[in-house]
Every structure is written in structure tokens, then in C-alpha cells.
Design an enzyme around this catalytic site. Structure first.
Site, PDB file in Angstrom:
ATOM      1  N   LYS A  84     -56.156  -4.154 -73.806  1.00 34.27           N
ATOM      2  CA  LYS A  84     -54.687  -3.822 -73.803  1.00 34.27           C
ATOM      3  C   LYS A  84     -53.896  -5.047 -73.859  1.00 34.27           C
ATOM      4  O   LYS A  84     -52.845  -5.247 -74.422  1.00 34.27           O
ATOM      5  CB  LYS A  84     -54.695  -3.120 -72.618  1.00 34.27           C
ATOM      6  CG  LYS A  84     -53.214  -3.008 -72.128  1.00 34.27           C
ATOM      7  CD  LYS A  84     -52.464  -1.500 -72.636  1.00 34.27           C
ATOM      8  CE  LYS A  84     -51.120  -1.453 -72.479  1.00 34.27           C
ATOM      9  NZ  LYS A  84     -50.637  -0.267 -71.574  1.00 34.27           N
TER      10      LYS A  84
ATOM     11  N   GLU B  28     -43.089  -4.422 -78.015  1.00 36.05           N
ATOM     12  CA  GLU B  28     -43.499  -3.379 -78.869  1.00 36.05           C
ATOM     13  C   GLU B  28     -42.729  -3.120 -80.215  1.00 36.05           C
ATOM     14  O   GLU B  28     -42.317  -2.060 -80.471  1.00 36.05           O
ATOM     15  CB  GLU B  28     -43.164  -1.996 -78.121  1.00 36.05           C
ATOM     16  CG  GLU B  28     -44.050  -0.877 -78.651  1.00 36.05           C
ATOM     17  CD  GLU B  28     -43.953   0.289 -77.622  1.00 36.05           C
ATOM     18  OE1 GLU B  28     -43.192   0.341 -76.417  1.00 36.05           O
ATOM     19  OE2 GLU B  28     -45.123   1.120 -77.673  1.00 36.05           O
TER      20      GLU B  28
ATOM     21  N   ARG C 175     -48.167  -3.264 -81.175  1.00 31.14           N
ATOM     22  CA  ARG C 175     -48.714  -2.490 -79.937  1.00 31.14           C
ATOM     23  C   ARG C 175     -48.737  -1.176 -80.228  1.00 31.14           C
ATOM     24  O   ARG C 175     -49.062  -0.310 -79.206  1.00 31.14           O
ATOM     25  CB  ARG C 175     -47.510  -2.706 -78.994  1.00 31.14           C
ATOM     26  CG  ARG C 175     -47.464  -2.413 -77.644  1.00 31.14           C
ATOM     27  CD  ARG C 175     -46.734  -3.148 -76.459  1.00 31.14           C
ATOM     28  NE  ARG C 175     -46.810  -2.502 -75.320  1.00 31.14           N
ATOM     29  CZ  ARG C 175     -46.386  -3.076 -73.981  1.00 31.14           C
ATOM     30  NH1 ARG C 175     -45.711  -4.450 -74.150  1.00 31.14           N
ATOM     31  NH2 ARG C 175     -46.321  -2.641 -72.899  1.00 31.14           N
TER      32      ARG C 175
ATOM     33  N   HIS D  19     -51.668   9.499 -79.121  1.00 30.79           N
ATOM     34  CA  HIS D  19     -50.814   9.753 -78.213  1.00 30.79           C
ATOM     35  C   HIS D  19     -49.685  10.619 -78.746  1.00 30.79           C
ATOM     36  O   HIS D  19     -48.922  11.271 -78.018  1.00 30.79           O
ATOM     37  CB  HIS D  19     -50.027   8.568 -77.550  1.00 30.79           C
ATOM     38  CG  HIS D  19     -50.639   7.826 -76.334  1.00 30.79           C
ATOM     39  ND1 HIS D  19     -52.016   7.528 -76.760  1.00 30.79           N
ATOM     40  CD2 HIS D  19     -50.284   7.476 -75.262  1.00 30.79           C
ATOM     41  CE1 HIS D  19     -52.538   7.067 -75.426  1.00 30.79           C
ATOM     42  NE2 HIS D  19     -51.609   6.989 -74.364  1.00 30.79           N
TER      43      HIS D  19
ATOM     44  N   HIS E 121     -52.530  13.772 -68.711  1.00 32.64           N
ATOM     45  CA  HIS E 121     -52.516  13.032 -69.773  1.00 32.64           C
ATOM     46  C   HIS E 121     -53.694  12.356 -70.550  1.00 32.64           C
ATOM     47  O   HIS E 121     -53.597  12.675 -71.762  1.00 32.64           O
ATOM     48  CB  HIS E 121     -51.589  11.492 -69.378  1.00 32.64           C
ATOM     49  CG  HIS E 121     -51.548  10.771 -70.199  1.00 32.64           C
ATOM     50  ND1 HIS E 121     -50.817  10.749 -71.481  1.00 32.64           N
ATOM     51  CD2 HIS E 121     -51.935   9.273 -70.494  1.00 32.64           C
ATOM     52  CE1 HIS E 121     -50.559   9.669 -72.118  1.00 32.64           C
ATOM     53  NE2 HIS E 121     -51.377   8.878 -71.683  1.00 32.64           N
TER      54      HIS E 121
ATOM     55  N   ARG F 111     -31.140  -7.073 -60.574  1.00 31.60           N
ATOM     56  CA  ARG F 111     -31.499  -7.546 -61.794  1.00 31.60           C
ATOM     57  C   ARG F 111     -32.754  -7.977 -62.087  1.00 31.60           C
ATOM     58  O   ARG F 111     -33.113  -8.619 -63.038  1.00 31.60           O
ATOM     59  CB  ARG F 111     -30.519  -8.395 -62.461  1.00 31.60           C
ATOM     60  CG  ARG F 111     -29.115  -7.689 -62.551  1.00 31.60           C
ATOM     61  CD  ARG F 111     -28.219  -8.475 -63.223  1.00 31.60           C
ATOM     62  NE  ARG F 111     -26.785  -7.891 -63.163  1.00 31.60           N
ATOM     63  CZ  ARG F 111     -25.798  -8.565 -62.304  1.00 31.60           C
ATOM     64  NH1 ARG F 111     -26.216  -9.329 -61.463  1.00 31.60           N
ATOM     65  NH2 ARG F 111     -24.790  -7.940 -62.246  1.00 31.60           N
TER      66      ARG F 111
END
Lengths: 364, 364
Positions: free
Chosen positions: A228, A238, A242, A249, A266, A123
Site C-alpha cells: 500500500k 489518487e 492508486r 471495490h 467491508h 486547518r
């Protein structure tokens, strides 16, 4: 060497950027009190392993760390649940426990995979990033980690912040030229969305950056990470701001998805996507220079600006509408109001986006 | 109906406990603003599905929710990465997005699995628990979700808090007698570690609870959840206090691991484990009554107190030393200083633990 802090309350962490950091790796581990009672696991790929793995292991062992390793095949196909299960088995056999750390030595694929191993093992255990690509300056800030599902990229993952990022610019020298260019694409993006001065600097320093001039790289990576980090600090999970990081993208991901053969990298896909989003910005009434400068910077870095002819517009549109960035069926796009000023625009008509995509096939 | 809040800052959530809650399920969903624009997914198992799935789906659909379902085979083997991957594929096909919720309808296995699907899908989406076993009163509080690895249970997971827990006590009536007893075992544990009064109440009300008397169940589940919620609020990520919840679990998990055939249920294994830990407490100098009362309450509830003869002590010891609860190789044990007062004891000799385990074979 430059240092910056990603400010996230009790999950804050430092990023070190500079030439030769890997030579002092155990100093950084000691400085940040990485546990030496429990074994560490280094995850890397078969491109990077022959270059740096031995150096890292020996340096850590000499400093008293117990270290084990897992080498995945280079490439996106390693970001899978079955690889994660195998790594977890090796970690159990090696006796990793809750105080062990996972070290990601490599580019974005290794970072995403190793990060999700760290997020999910017992976890969640500590995680250290050692990026070896320019593109990884982006993925190593923000804590987004994930593996792929056969039906969608990055769909199974977590937000898991690293303990620290060690960015040795000398590792970038072994990158192929195409990957250098593609990696610089996200750096350029950070200027365009947030910092007009940095955007201008990027216009003026293409030659130096492409030649991997050490000082210029350090400056650019520092600025890219800083922008960033600033955005991520404001919006860790997000929910809002963000999304400006997605500039380029939306179209970019769709191009990656449909370019199965002659695959776009990418950074190449989002370069085309940024030109498209810049054009959309102008269509929505923002200054013409947004499009002009976005296109010109991509050209200076030898990045593509045109959708390759063999790609089908219907398929691109289909892929875009299945992207997880379309929240609740609404078409959301990150555009620029000006160079250095991004904006999240909702409710854009699909016809307009289609027109932009069709025009991107004719761009030159 | 009773209600309590698990207090975890911005991750706080309510637990509703009472007879007939499932009949008003859409009221609770509306009250807590569960998004109705994005599809929901209900995850359940093939024991529970024929009993309640249709009722839940129809009620939510009538209220305007889009609902899809995934039914796993009942049992621990469904807690795997391969099942998670299949569920994720169905979720993608059904169009789940970041605002969708995952609903766990079932016992601990369904809760753990569905919770980890929710934690990892698109890096985390909302999650609602509808427990249908007594044991799930425990697993539905605290946000620990996970799947198993072939080499270890619950080793791949996350901390992911639900939006709410809807506990309909009428669903417990369909449980087999053996599972009722085993489920009550964790309730008894909560009294023993935290609340002497509740521990005494449990001693006095065995008959009513075993008969699933509605009022007694509501009272006991409320207290069990409240104690667990209190401990979890103090220590969400299991760094300290939360370890007291492991009372009976160190020996218990080892017994589960080695009892491959004639398998012990979790609640049965920890009942034996609690008697062992109580005996250890007395060995360490705490009052004799700890052992006496722990043993007597287990007997009242028809729970086992003796390690079955066919289990091998060497194998039990081996399994215990591989348990992830042994941080950094130290032997850590949750014991009682008195009824209602747990304590985490470090540095216990392995010989002493072995002696306790050997004695547990002779208990009667």
C-alpha cells in the site's frame, strides 16, 4: 518488531508493527518528538476504550504529556460532521492548539474520523494512528481521511498523512472471528494486485493467519502495508496508479450500499467484488488462473464469494453507477492481467458488468 | 487589466484584476482549461445573487458548461458545518465529481465557505474565486478556507489554493460606503507591513480610492494582492513569515469577538488593532512615526481608531488570550520596526498589552 517508511517527501512517516508496542507508547512519542507542551487528544470508540484507553492515557501522562479523550459510539454512524463538530468543541475546551496532536486509537472508522478532525482543526494539526483491527492496516496507510454525508460515504474529507502509525498486533486478539476474516480480505487484495509471491504466501498460510499467529501476522501486515505504501508513494492524491487499490471495490462498495439489512462487512463485500473483478479479467482475455486463484484464496479464508440472494441486481447496478470512482461518467474497473499485476481498464461496457454481477449470484 | 501569479510550485495560480472581467468569464474558464464535462457549482449569497449570478450562469452555459448553484444567506452564520453539509448534498444530487469545480462568487464569507466545500468534497476538487468585495482581495490570496465552530471562528478548515481568481473591480461599485472603508483597511495593512512606498501612496490617494476610481482601485488591489502573494509564497502553511499578515489582528479579532451588539466590521476592528500594534511598536523602542502615520492613514480613510466605550477591557483581554494565534500559551504580536517593515515579537508582557488596550479607549 518490523518498521517501514511511507515515502512521501516531507510528509514521510514510519509504521511500526509488532507485539506489545502499546506498552512502549510513550517511548515512540518521545522518539518522534511529539510536542508535550500542547495537550493531546485521543479519539477512540466505546468498544476499544475499555480495553486500551486507560493504558495509553496513563503511559502518556507518566511521560509528561497532557492528554484528553473523546469516545464515540462504535460504528459507521460516528463518521459524521455533527460528531466532528462535537469533538472540535471538546478540543477547544481542552486547549488544543496548532502544535497539539490527535491520536486515533481504533479501527477504520476511528482512523477516518480522527484523521479528518486532525486535518481540519485549525486547518491541520499532527495526527498519530494506533490501529486495533486488521482492516486498519489498509486505512492507516495513505492519508485518506473522511466523514460520511447522509447521501454518500467518505464524501467529505482530506488527504492528511499521520506522523506515525503504531501497530500492536496483540490488540488484534480481541477481534471477533468474522472481523478477522474480513480484515484479512484487504491483505489478500494487496498480494493479488502487486506481489505474486505474497499472494502465494497468503494461499499457503491461511490457517496460521486465521489463528493470529504472531509471526505470520507481523509478516503479512508488514507486506500489506509495504505494498500500500509503495502505491501511495507513487500517487499520493489518487490521480492514477492508486486506483489499483480499488480492486474488488467497485462491486464491493455497491454491495455494501444495497445490503442495508444483514449487512456485509467491508472485507466480505470486497471479497465478492474481487471474485467478480477476477472473472471480468478472464472475460477480457487474461489467464483463467486469475479467477481460479482469487476464488480459491477467498474460500481458504472463509470469505464469501457469492452475492447473497436477497440483493437485487438492478439496485446493485444503480449503486455502482453512482460511485465516485466513476470519473466523468466513464466506467473504469481495476482488473488483473495476472496474479500480482493489476491494471486500470477504461470504457468497459455496462452490459458486461451486469453479466458479471448476475453470475456472482450463482458463484459457489 | 492587471495580472499576477501567486507562486506556489504546482499550486501556483493567476489573479486577474480589472474592470469588466465578469463579462468575459467563460473566456477565462476556457483559457485555464476548467473541465466542461463535469458540472460546476457556483456558491454565492442572497446579496450578490440578484446582482451577478444570472450573468455568470448564462455566460458559462452559453460556452458549454453545466452549472448548478447554491445561494446562502449573506453573513457569517452561513460559515457553518451544517451549511457545508447541505451544499454537499446538493452537489451530489447535481452529479459533481472529482473533476468538477466550485466557484465562489462573493465576499470573504462565501470564499471561505465555498473554499472549504471545495477542499473537502471528495477530498478536494478545483476551486475558483470571484471576489465581489475589497476585503476579499485579502482572503482570496493564500488558500486559507474555513467554517466556524459555535465556540470559535475559522477553526475548522484547510489550506486549499484556488485555480484562479477573477477580480472584477466594477462589482465593488455596489458596496455600501461603510464596507468600502472597512475593505480598504486590509489594503492599508499590506502597505504598512511590507512596502513603505505603497503605504505612502495610500496616504496620498485616500480620496480617489474612497471614490472607487477605477485606475486607483486596480493599482491598489494589484499591490495588496502582490504583497499578500509574496508573503504566502514564502510560507504557505503559516509556520513563520505569514504571521506578519496578522498585524492589527490580535486586538482586532478580540474586538470583533466582544462587540456582539453594534458589531464592528472586520476592517474596522483591525484598523483599531493596527493603531494599537503601532503604539506597541513605539513602546518597544521603534520610531514614533510608526504610530503617527498608522493613525493618520486610518483617519484619512474614515476608519475608527478608538475602542468603543461600551466594550469591556477584561472581556477584550480574555478574548485575546483565547485566540488561536497564541501558540503554546506564548504571547506573540506582530509589530512594525518601521513603516513597511513588520516583525514578529514574542514574549510580550500581558500587562503591557492591557495598557495599550486601555489607551486605545482614549485615542482620538
Amino acid at each position: 518488531m518490523k518498521q517501514l517508511i511511507v515515502d512521501l517527501d516531507d510528509r514521510s512517516y514510519p509504521i511500526y508493527i509488532g507485539e506489545g508496542i502499546l506498552d512502549q507508547i510513550s517511548t515512540f512519542f518521545r522518539k518522534h518528538q511529539i510536542n508535550d507542551q500542547s495537550p493531546l487528544m485521543i479519539i477512540t470508540d466505546d468498544n476499544i476504550a475499555p480495553l486500551y484507553l486507560k493504558k495509553v492515557i496513563v503511559s502518556l501522562q507518566e511521560s509528561g504529556y497532557k492528554v484528553c479523550e473523546y469516545i464515540v459510539p462504535a460504528g459507521e454512524s460516528s463518521k459524521s460532521l455533527s460528531v466532528l463538530e462535537k469533538i472540535t468543541g471538546v478540543a477547544l475546551d481542552a486547549g488544543l492548539d496548532r502544535k497539539s496532536s490527535i491520536v486515533a486509537l481504533g479501527g477504520g472508522v476511528v482512523g477516518d474520523l480522527a484523521g479528518f478532525v486532525a486535518a481540519s482543526f485549525m486547518r491541520g494539526i499532527p495526527f498519530i494512528q494506533i490501529p486495533t483491527t486488521i482492516l486498519a492496516h489498509d486505512s492507516s496507510v495513505g492519508g485518506k481521511v473522511a466523514v460520511n454525508h447522509p447521501k454518500a460515504k467518505n464524501i467529505i474529507g482530506a488527504f492528511h498523512q499521520p506522523q506515525m502509525v503504531l501497530y500492536d498486533t496483540s490488540t488484534l486478539r480481541t477481534l471477533p472471528e468474522r472481523e478477522i476474516k474480513a480484515g484479512l480480505s484487504e491483505l489478500i487484495k494487496h498480494g493479488l494486485i502487486w506481489d505474486a509471491k505474497f499472494a502465494e504466501w497468503n494461499q499457503l498460510n491461511a490457517e496460521k493467519l486465521l489463528a493470529l499467529d504472531s509471526e505470520s501476522l507481523e509478516y503479512a501486515l508488514y507486506n500489506g502495508c509495504k505494498i500500500k505504501a509503495h502505491v501511495v508513494s507513487e500517487d499520493e492524491r489518487e490521480n492514477g496508479l492508486r486506483a489499483i487499490l480499488n480492486f474488488g471495490h467497485t462491486i464491493g462498495h455497491a454491495l455494501e450500499a444495497v445490503s442495508q439489512y444483514n449487512k456485509l462487512l467491508h472485507g466480505e463485500a470486497i471479497a465478492i467484488g474481487m471474485v467478480g473483478a477476477a472473472k471480468l479479467s478472464v472475460h477480457l482475455g487474461y489467464p483463467q488462473r486469475i479467477y481460479k486463484e482469487t476464488k480459491s484464496v477467498m474460500k481458504k479464508y472463509g470469505l464469501p464469494i457469492q452475492i447473497p440472494n436477497h440483493l437485487n441486481v438492478d439496485e446493485i447496478m444503480e449503486a455502482m453507477l453512482h460511485d465516485k470512482k466513476f470519473s466523468e461518467g466513464q466506467v473504469v474497473f481495476t482488473i488483473l492481467k495476472d496474479i500480482g499485476e493489476a491494471h486500470i481498464q477504461r470504457g468497459i461496457s455496462i452490459d458486461l458488468i451486469r453479466e458479471i454481477v448476475e453470475n456472482l449470484r450463482l458463484e459457489e
